[in-house]
Design an enzyme around this catalytic site. Sequence first.
Site, PDB file in Angstrom:
ATOM      1  N   ASP A 128       0.824  -1.222   0.000  1.00 22.66           N
ATOM      2  CA  ASP A 128       0.000   0.000   0.000  1.00 22.66           C
ATOM      3  C   ASP A 128       0.851   1.263   0.000  1.00 22.66           C
ATOM      4  O   ASP A 128       0.424   2.300   0.509  1.00 22.66           O
ATOM      5  CB  ASP A 128      -0.954   0.031   1.211  1.00 22.66           C
ATOM      6  CG  ASP A 128      -1.809  -1.212   1.289  1.00 22.66           C
ATOM      7  OD1 ASP A 128      -2.279  -1.656   0.233  1.00 22.66           O
ATOM      8  OD2 ASP A 128      -1.981  -1.747   2.399  1.00 22.66           O
ATOM      9  N   LYS A 181       2.248   2.277  -5.034  1.00 24.25           N
ATOM     10  CA  LYS A 181       2.958   1.800  -6.236  1.00 24.25           C
ATOM     11  C   LYS A 181       2.142   2.070  -7.498  1.00 24.25           C
ATOM     12  O   LYS A 181       2.690   2.396  -8.537  1.00 24.25           O
ATOM     13  CB  LYS A 181       3.248   0.292  -6.119  1.00 24.25           C
ATOM     14  CG  LYS A 181       4.206  -0.058  -5.003  1.00 24.25           C
ATOM     15  CD  LYS A 181       4.417  -1.553  -4.901  1.00 24.25           C
ATOM     16  CE  LYS A 181       3.194  -2.321  -4.442  1.00 24.25           C
ATOM     17  NZ  LYS A 181       2.740  -2.025  -3.082  1.00 24.25           N
ATOM     18  N   ALA A 219      -4.054  -7.779  -4.045  1.00 25.54           N
ATOM     19  CA  ALA A 219      -3.554  -6.420  -4.286  1.00 25.54           C
ATOM     20  C   ALA A 219      -4.693  -5.497  -4.685  1.00 25.54           C
ATOM     21  O   ALA A 219      -5.715  -5.937  -5.205  1.00 25.54           O
ATOM     22  CB  ALA A 219      -2.522  -6.456  -5.410  1.00 25.54           C
ATOM     23  N   GLY A 220      -4.498  -4.231  -4.442  1.00 30.12           N
ATOM     24  CA  GLY A 220      -5.457  -3.222  -4.888  1.00 30.12           C
ATOM     25  C   GLY A 220      -4.673  -1.972  -5.215  1.00 30.12           C
ATOM     26  O   GLY A 220      -4.280  -1.237  -4.320  1.00 30.12           O
ATOM     27  N   HIS A 221      -4.398  -1.759  -6.498  1.00 31.94           N
ATOM     28  CA  HIS A 221      -3.596  -0.602  -6.890  1.00 31.94           C
ATOM     29  C   HIS A 221      -4.515   0.539  -7.316  1.00 31.94           C
ATOM     30  O   HIS A 221      -5.240   0.422  -8.293  1.00 31.94           O
ATOM     31  CB  HIS A 221      -2.634  -0.979  -8.018  1.00 31.94           C
ATOM     32  CG  HIS A 221      -1.549  -1.904  -7.542  1.00 31.94           C
ATOM     33  ND1 HIS A 221      -0.691  -2.563  -8.379  1.00 31.94           N
ATOM     34  CD2 HIS A 221      -1.184  -2.252  -6.284  1.00 31.94           C
ATOM     35  CE1 HIS A 221       0.153  -3.285  -7.649  1.00 31.94           C
ATOM     36  NE2 HIS A 221      -0.130  -3.113  -6.385  1.00 31.94           N
ATOM     37  N   GLN A 268       2.021  -5.897  -3.107  1.00 36.80           N
ATOM     38  CA  GLN A 268       2.392  -6.005  -1.683  1.00 36.80           C
ATOM     39  C   GLN A 268       3.719  -5.247  -1.455  1.00 36.80           C
ATOM     40  O   GLN A 268       3.961  -4.261  -2.124  1.00 36.80           O
ATOM     41  CB  GLN A 268       2.480  -7.475  -1.230  1.00 36.80           C
ATOM     42  CG  GLN A 268       1.123  -8.164  -1.154  1.00 36.80           C
ATOM     43  CD  GLN A 268       0.628  -8.706  -2.471  1.00 36.80           C
ATOM     44  OE1 GLN A 268       1.346  -9.372  -3.184  1.00 36.80           O
ATOM     45  NE2 GLN A 268      -0.623  -8.443  -2.804  1.00 36.80           N
TER      46      GLN A 268
HETATM   47  P1  IMP Z   1      -2.717 -12.814   1.769  1.00 34.28           P
HETATM   48  O1  IMP Z   1      -1.808 -12.243   0.744  1.00 34.28           O
HETATM   49  O2  IMP Z   1      -4.181 -12.586   1.457  1.00 34.28           O
HETATM   50  O3  IMP Z   1      -2.414 -14.246   2.080  1.00 34.28           O
HETATM   51  O4  IMP Z   1      -2.462 -12.023   3.144  1.00 34.28           O
HETATM   52  C1  IMP Z   1      -1.237 -12.131   3.868  1.00 34.28           C
HETATM   53  C2  IMP Z   1      -0.868 -10.788   4.491  1.00 34.28           C
HETATM   54  O5  IMP Z   1      -0.521  -9.864   3.476  1.00 34.28           O
HETATM   55  C3  IMP Z   1      -1.990 -10.110   5.279  1.00 34.28           C
HETATM   56  O6  IMP Z   1      -1.413  -9.404   6.365  1.00 34.28           O
HETATM   57  C4  IMP Z   1      -2.589  -9.130   4.296  1.00 34.28           C
HETATM   58  O7  IMP Z   1      -3.236  -8.056   4.932  1.00 34.28           O
HETATM   59  C5  IMP Z   1      -1.321  -8.690   3.580  1.00 34.28           C
HETATM   60  N1  IMP Z   1      -1.573  -8.217   2.217  1.00 34.28           N
HETATM   61  C6  IMP Z   1      -1.837  -8.960   1.125  1.00 34.28           C
HETATM   62  N2  IMP Z   1      -1.968  -8.185   0.042  1.00 34.28           N
HETATM   63  C7  IMP Z   1      -1.759  -6.921   0.452  1.00 34.28           C
HETATM   64  C8  IMP Z   1      -1.727  -5.663  -0.236  1.00 34.28           C
HETATM   65  O8  IMP Z   1      -1.900  -5.553  -1.446  1.00 34.28           O
HETATM   66  N3  IMP Z   1      -1.458  -4.579   0.547  1.00 34.28           N
HETATM   67  C9  IMP Z   1      -1.208  -4.668   1.875  1.00 34.28           C
HETATM   68  N4  IMP Z   1      -1.236  -5.821   2.557  1.00 34.28           N
HETATM   69  C10 IMP Z   1      -1.502  -6.934   1.840  1.00 34.28           C
END
Ligand code: IMP
Length: 424
Positions: free
Chosen positions: A13, A16, A39-41, A224
């Site tokens: 976050d 990017k 992800a959420g860009h 991430q």
């Molecule tokens: P997962 O990727 O859904 O397995 O989550 C694992 C960890 O990564 C958790 O703490 C999520 O909140 C974090 N996470 C996964 N994707 C993102 C992202 O795009 N931004 C911030 N944190 C993320």
Amino acid sequence: MPNIVVVGAQWGDEGKGKVIDLLTERTDLVVRFQGGNNAGHTVVVGGREFIMHLIPSGILHRGKFCIIGNGVVVDPAVLLEEIEGLRKRGIEIDHNLGVSDQAHLIFPYHRALDKLKEARVGPGKIGTTGRGIGPCYTDKAARVGIRVADLLEDDLFRRKLRMNLEEKNALFSKLYQAPTFQFEPIYEEYRGYRERIAPYVINAPMVLNRAVAEGKSILFEGAQGTWLDIDHGTYPYVTSSSATAGGACVGTGVGPTRIDQVIGVVKAYTTRVGEGPFPTEFPPPLMEQIRSKGKEFGATTGRPRRCGWFDAVLVKQAILVNGITEIAVTKLDVLDDSPRVSICTSYRLGGKILESPPAAIDLWGKMEPVYEEHPGWLMDTSQVSCFEDLPPQARRYLKRLEDLLRVKISIVSVGSKREQAFHV
Ligand code: IMP
């Protein structure tokens, strides 16, 4: 334009999407190399906000070829929804999108397992996004995953789906006492996706390496961040992929000798979503203030993000493990109302000063951040369009970050709009 990898140097976050959007103007191809729709860009173009989960944000620029690389895990329903959503908003998606035939697919049983695992561990949970990311990468490593290429071959797809369901259903019924999944509904659902996804499927390493040979430039879009990387992050509170720059090679099939630069993106402070250690986390009043000013809510799950001061120890290590050559600092404007700003420069642990964090996760909770304090600038920076026009205290803050990190800050962003950023 060189071939550039863009990675997050904190816990994701970092902004990017915005940095990639700025760099895309001068590039030919943009490729996602890991992660999935966790992800959420967020990119704001002409007053319109776009949140991209799977498709590289470069798609918002005409004439750029965007690729979902082999290192990405693809939920086909989400991909198709994203394609349709973008088309409805007037974004052309046709011959400008490619999906690697080696990318792994997310299935409903992955999402179910993600949620059941988290519920089972209770307080020790990771705080995942619940999108099935971890279980899909688990299958990839266990060599039972189903890839995009498998979906296109009916017999192979049937065989692999049956084999997976047999194993997963045993888990659901025996370990989790949860409902099992039937073959036919999943098969039919995914057969429906087959024809719609087939036109985008490519041999991504061939396409990318041909582009390199033709002198075209590639932007590698990380998702991430470094401290969520499976190897280099705050394990086990991490995601399941290689979010660091090395992942760009593994997740696309482009060799390291083809990469020219690595840009690390950081916020002017720090945030984290989900569980896990966070040494510089704010106490409640400051937390609420920065969270609301910075609109710190997850772009994918809407969860409130945890916020804290800039942690130079973590970013320094991120610079090392990624080989970062330049830094982009985002959301500087969020600190505009802070009378003082702090930077964590080391940690104290049992009478010792640490210049880098320990690998053992239990020690993180026992560390005290050591801060240096700087006066805030208490001025609106959101309309500033060059470094020289920043208030002196803001310039000093950025210069101090450069000194500590020993890497040049090349981009500063002071708001969500495309115009609210400048090169230094
Ligand atoms: P997962 O990727 O859904 O397995 O989550 C694992 C960890 O990564 C958790 O703490 C999520 O909140 C974090 N996470 C996964 N994707 C993102 C992202 O795009 N931004 C911030 N944190 C993320």
